[in-house]
Design a protein around this motif. Structure first.
Motif, PDB file in Angstrom:
ATOM      1  N   THR A 262     -28.952  42.905  32.629  1.00 38.84           N
ATOM      2  CA  THR A 262     -29.368  43.630  31.428  1.00 38.84           C
ATOM      3  C   THR A 262     -30.825  44.043  31.590  1.00 38.84           C
ATOM      4  O   THR A 262     -31.698  43.201  31.843  1.00 38.84           O
ATOM      5  CB  THR A 262     -29.210  42.764  30.168  1.00 38.84           C
ATOM      6  N   ILE A 263     -31.066  45.338  31.466  1.00 37.61           N
ATOM      7  CA  ILE A 263     -32.414  45.888  31.643  1.00 37.61           C
ATOM      8  C   ILE A 263     -32.863  46.510  30.325  1.00 37.61           C
ATOM      9  O   ILE A 263     -32.191  47.394  29.788  1.00 37.61           O
ATOM     10  CB  ILE A 263     -32.441  46.957  32.755  1.00 37.61           C
ATOM     11  N   HIS A 264     -33.982  46.043  29.809  1.00 35.55           N
ATOM     12  CA  HIS A 264     -34.598  46.655  28.630  1.00 35.55           C
ATOM     13  C   HIS A 264     -35.692  47.607  29.128  1.00 35.55           C
ATOM     14  O   HIS A 264     -36.639  47.167  29.791  1.00 35.55           O
ATOM     15  CB  HIS A 264     -35.212  45.590  27.717  1.00 35.55           C
ATOM     16  N   GLU A 265     -35.549  48.888  28.827  1.00 39.34           N
ATOM     17  CA  GLU A 265     -36.554  49.861  29.255  1.00 39.34           C
ATOM     18  C   GLU A 265     -37.415  50.271  28.065  1.00 39.34           C
ATOM     19  O   GLU A 265     -36.914  50.540  26.977  1.00 39.34           O
ATOM     20  CB  GLU A 265     -35.898  51.094  29.885  1.00 39.34           C
ATOM     21  N   TYR A 266     -38.736  50.313  28.278  1.00 41.23           N
ATOM     22  CA  TYR A 266     -39.695  50.778  27.274  1.00 41.23           C
ATOM     23  C   TYR A 266     -40.268  52.094  27.791  1.00 41.23           C
ATOM     24  O   TYR A 266     -40.983  52.110  28.800  1.00 41.23           O
ATOM     25  CB  TYR A 266     -40.790  49.734  27.050  1.00 41.23           C
ATOM     26  N   MET A 267     -39.947  53.196  27.069  1.00 38.14           N
ATOM     27  CA  MET A 267     -40.160  54.521  27.640  1.00 38.14           C
ATOM     28  C   MET A 267     -40.947  55.448  26.713  1.00 38.14           C
ATOM     29  O   MET A 267     -41.022  55.245  25.501  1.00 38.14           O
ATOM     30  CB  MET A 267     -38.808  55.168  27.964  1.00 38.14           C
ATOM     31  N   ASP A 268     -41.497  56.487  27.346  1.00 40.09           N
ATOM     32  CA  ASP A 268     -42.270  57.534  26.668  1.00 40.09           C
ATOM     33  C   ASP A 268     -41.741  58.870  27.186  1.00 40.09           C
ATOM     34  O   ASP A 268     -41.704  59.097  28.396  1.00 40.09           O
ATOM     35  CB  ASP A 268     -43.754  57.359  27.014  1.00 40.09           C
ATOM     36  N   TYR A 398     -40.153  47.504  32.144  1.00 34.73           N
ATOM     37  CA  TYR A 398     -38.799  46.944  32.117  1.00 34.73           C
ATOM     38  C   TYR A 398     -38.876  45.445  31.874  1.00 34.73           C
ATOM     39  O   TYR A 398     -39.762  44.765  32.403  1.00 34.73           O
ATOM     40  CB  TYR A 398     -38.077  47.236  33.436  1.00 34.73           C
ATOM     41  N   VAL A 399     -37.952  44.966  31.071  1.00 36.17           N
ATOM     42  CA  VAL A 399     -37.853  43.533  30.808  1.00 36.17           C
ATOM     43  C   VAL A 399     -36.495  43.074  31.325  1.00 36.17           C
ATOM     44  O   VAL A 399     -35.446  43.545  30.862  1.00 36.17           O
ATOM     45  CB  VAL A 399     -37.998  43.219  29.309  1.00 36.17           C
ATOM     46  N   ILE A 400     -36.517  42.180  32.311  1.00 40.78           N
ATOM     47  CA  ILE A 400     -35.298  41.658  32.923  1.00 40.78           C
ATOM     48  C   ILE A 400     -35.399  40.139  32.941  1.00 40.78           C
ATOM     49  O   ILE A 400     -36.347  39.582  33.516  1.00 40.78           O
ATOM     50  CB  ILE A 400     -35.118  42.198  34.358  1.00 40.78           C
ATOM     51  N   ASP A 401     -34.465  39.489  32.278  1.00 43.39           N
ATOM     52  CA  ASP A 401     -34.470  38.023  32.173  1.00 43.39           C
ATOM     53  C   ASP A 401     -35.800  37.507  31.631  1.00 43.39           C
ATOM     54  O   ASP A 401     -36.349  36.502  32.110  1.00 43.39           O
ATOM     55  CB  ASP A 401     -34.177  37.384  33.536  1.00 43.39           C
ATOM     56  N   GLY A 402     -36.347  38.224  30.652  1.00 44.92           N
ATOM     57  CA  GLY A 402     -37.579  37.793  30.000  1.00 44.92           C
ATOM     58  C   GLY A 402     -38.853  38.115  30.751  1.00 44.92           C
ATOM     59  O   GLY A 402     -39.950  37.842  30.261  1.00 44.92           O
ATOM     60  N   LYS A 403     -38.753  38.728  31.933  1.00 43.48           N
ATOM     61  CA  LYS A 403     -39.937  39.048  32.725  1.00 43.48           C
ATOM     62  C   LYS A 403     -40.227  40.547  32.654  1.00 43.48           C
ATOM     63  O   LYS A 403     -39.314  41.365  32.749  1.00 43.48           O
ATOM     64  CB  LYS A 403     -39.738  38.620  34.177  1.00 43.48           C
ATOM     65  N   VAL A 404     -41.509  40.886  32.488  1.00 37.41           N
ATOM     66  CA  VAL A 404     -41.919  42.284  32.328  1.00 37.41           C
ATOM     67  C   VAL A 404     -42.338  42.869  33.675  1.00 37.41           C
ATOM     68  O   VAL A 404     -43.106  42.251  34.424  1.00 37.41           O
ATOM     69  CB  VAL A 404     -43.085  42.405  31.322  1.00 37.41           C
ATOM     70  N   TYR A 405     -41.832  44.072  33.959  1.00 37.22           N
ATOM     71  CA  TYR A 405     -42.222  44.814  35.162  1.00 37.22           C
ATOM     72  C   TYR A 405     -42.726  46.188  34.708  1.00 37.22           C
ATOM     73  O   TYR A 405     -41.981  46.946  34.092  1.00 37.22           O
ATOM     74  CB  TYR A 405     -41.039  44.992  36.111  1.00 37.22           C
ATOM     75  N   GLU A 406     -43.971  46.497  35.015  1.00 39.38           N
ATOM     76  CA  GLU A 406     -44.535  47.788  34.626  1.00 39.38           C
ATOM     77  C   GLU A 406     -44.515  48.756  35.806  1.00 39.38           C
ATOM     78  O   GLU A 406     -44.841  48.382  36.929  1.00 39.38           O
ATOM     79  CB  GLU A 406     -45.970  47.623  34.114  1.00 39.38           C
TER      80      GLU A 406
END
Length: 419
Positions: A262-268, A398-406
């Motif tokens: 599951t990938i949470h994407e934070y986008m503009d 991106y947030v994957i398994d609670g970890k943020v990747y910018e």
């Protein structure tokens, strides 16, 4: 015409007269003129810097072509001159202003330097009448300088970022113009327009020179017709590639409802890297439909909506685009609207709800109302607050398994998806 290969010396006799002596140059070098304390150096001292400038220009535009291609085709690429928001070659490459008449601007720059080089080499042969080509080179340098001023204006007012290599190219153009002006003043006797006429006649009467220029033009047209338009992309239709829906919190998702990752994407929507990464993920979802669940979160880097992270004006309009996407999600058309907003962001035109409505089966009025609706604004601000709690300071994230990747996702996660 060029000054003959003579050495001319002025010897001061007294305050009222001078004596001129003209003697053949014993070394066979180009002329050196001494008049009082002033000196004109031999021709090669002016021609060699021009040749060096042209080599630098070709190298500069060559790297810009490479950088432009990598920016659109490599999700992890970052050029060495992507230093800050204001000094960033990647931002300039990623802007719609980097394309001119169906080709990357850097390719036009490369061919401009090649044209100058061809004429310069012909002028440097120093055959009868070839010196008149310097009038054409001065005219070319002047045109290049005017183009540089305009492109600098575009960088300052439209792109709002500067490319160091582009600035170097502007400097090369100004220098070529200056050297051509100096050479035609010191080594050519004709007036400017007469010299332009003679230079044009020389060019048209030289089969080698004319043929070289025609080959250059033919190559340019060939590239325009056959170069893949890698800077343009289309997203696969979501309804045909994967399932979609809304989470319990109301965020749209696409892919597999119970995916392995599951990938949470934070986008503009005004972020180029967001568009590139979203395209990449959508293709991954289409190729591996049972592995990924992609959940979308809005995180516009718009100072009107996100003033703590973005205290100064930046990506103006991204917040209202996000509000329109939230409205589309409430009507079950988020991913169609999402794709269209990314497409609009690629162009030079201003955001237009009428055009957007025509492409997404909404009316301009309801989209305009959605961009002002206070409840939709609260939904957007909730997404932004969630991102701030995670410490997100830029997009894409991106947030994957609670970890943020910018910026991008680590290779091991991508490899896991593609197995």
């Amino acid at each position: 015409m060029f000054i003959p290969r003579w050495q001319v010396e002025w010897q001061s006799i007294d305050h009222n007269q001078s004596q001129i002596s003209i003697t053949p140059a014993s070394t066979g070098m180009n002329p050196v003129i001494h008049q009082g304390t002033g000196k004109t150096l031999p021709y090669r001292y002016y021609a060699i810097p021009v040749f060096i400038l042209l080599l630098l220009g070709l190298a500069d535009t060559g790297y810009l072509i490479y950088s432009h291609y990598r920016n659109y085709t490599d999700i992890s690429f970052s050029s060495f001159c992507a230093l800050t928001k204001a000094i960033n070659c990647d931002t300039v490459s990623q802007s719609p202003w980097s394309i001119l008449l169906g080709l990357p601007l850097a390719i036009w720059g490369l061919f401009s330097y090649l044209l100058y080089l061809i004429i310069f080499l012909a002028a440097s042969r120093r055959t009868k009448g070839s010196e008149s080509l310097w009038h054409l080179l001065f005219l070319l340098g002047l045109l290049y300088s005017i183009a540089s001023i305009y492109l600098g204006y575009v960088s300052a007012t439209k792109v709002k970022a500067y490319c160091l290599l582009c600035l170097a190219s502007y400097g090369i153009s100004f220098s070529l113009c200056y050297y051509a002006w100096i050479i035609r003043r010191r080594f050519c006797a004709d007036s400017f327009w007469r010299g332009v006429k003679q230079g044009t006649n020389y060019l048209l009467n030289s089969w080698t020179l004319t043929g070289s220029i025609l080959c250059l033009v033919a190559t340019l047209f060939f590239l325009k017709a056959n170069l893949p338009r890698y800077w343009e992309y289309t997203l696969p239709p979501p309804s045909k590639t994967a399932a979609q829906g809304l989470t319990a919190e109301g965020n749209p998702w696409i892919g597999a409802e119970d995916g392995e990752i599951t990938i949470h994407e934070y986008m503009d929507y005004l972020c180029f890297q967001c568009r590139k990464m979203h395209l990449f993920l959508r293709r991954l979802i289409a190729e591996h439909p049972g592995k990924i669940k992609l959940i979308h979160h809005h995180y516009p880097m718009d100072h009107e909506f996100n003033p703590i992270v973005v205290p100064e004006p930046f990506h103006a309009g991204a917040g209202k685009m996000a509000m329109i996407a939230i409205y589309a999600a409430s009507k079950g058309k988020f991913w169609e609207m999402n794709d269209e907003l990314y497409t609009i962001a690629q162009g030079k035109e201003s955001f237009d709800t009428r055009t957007l409505g025509e492409k997404t089966d909404f009316t301009a009025g309801e989209l305009a109302a959605a961009s002002q609706h206070p409840q939709i604004r609260e939904v957007l601000l909730y997404d932004i607050r969630q991102g701030m709690k995670l410490g997100i300071t830029g997009t894409p994230s991106y947030v994957i398994d609670g970890k943020v990747y910018e910026g991008s996702m680590p290779g091991e996660i991508l490899q896991k998806i593609m197995k």
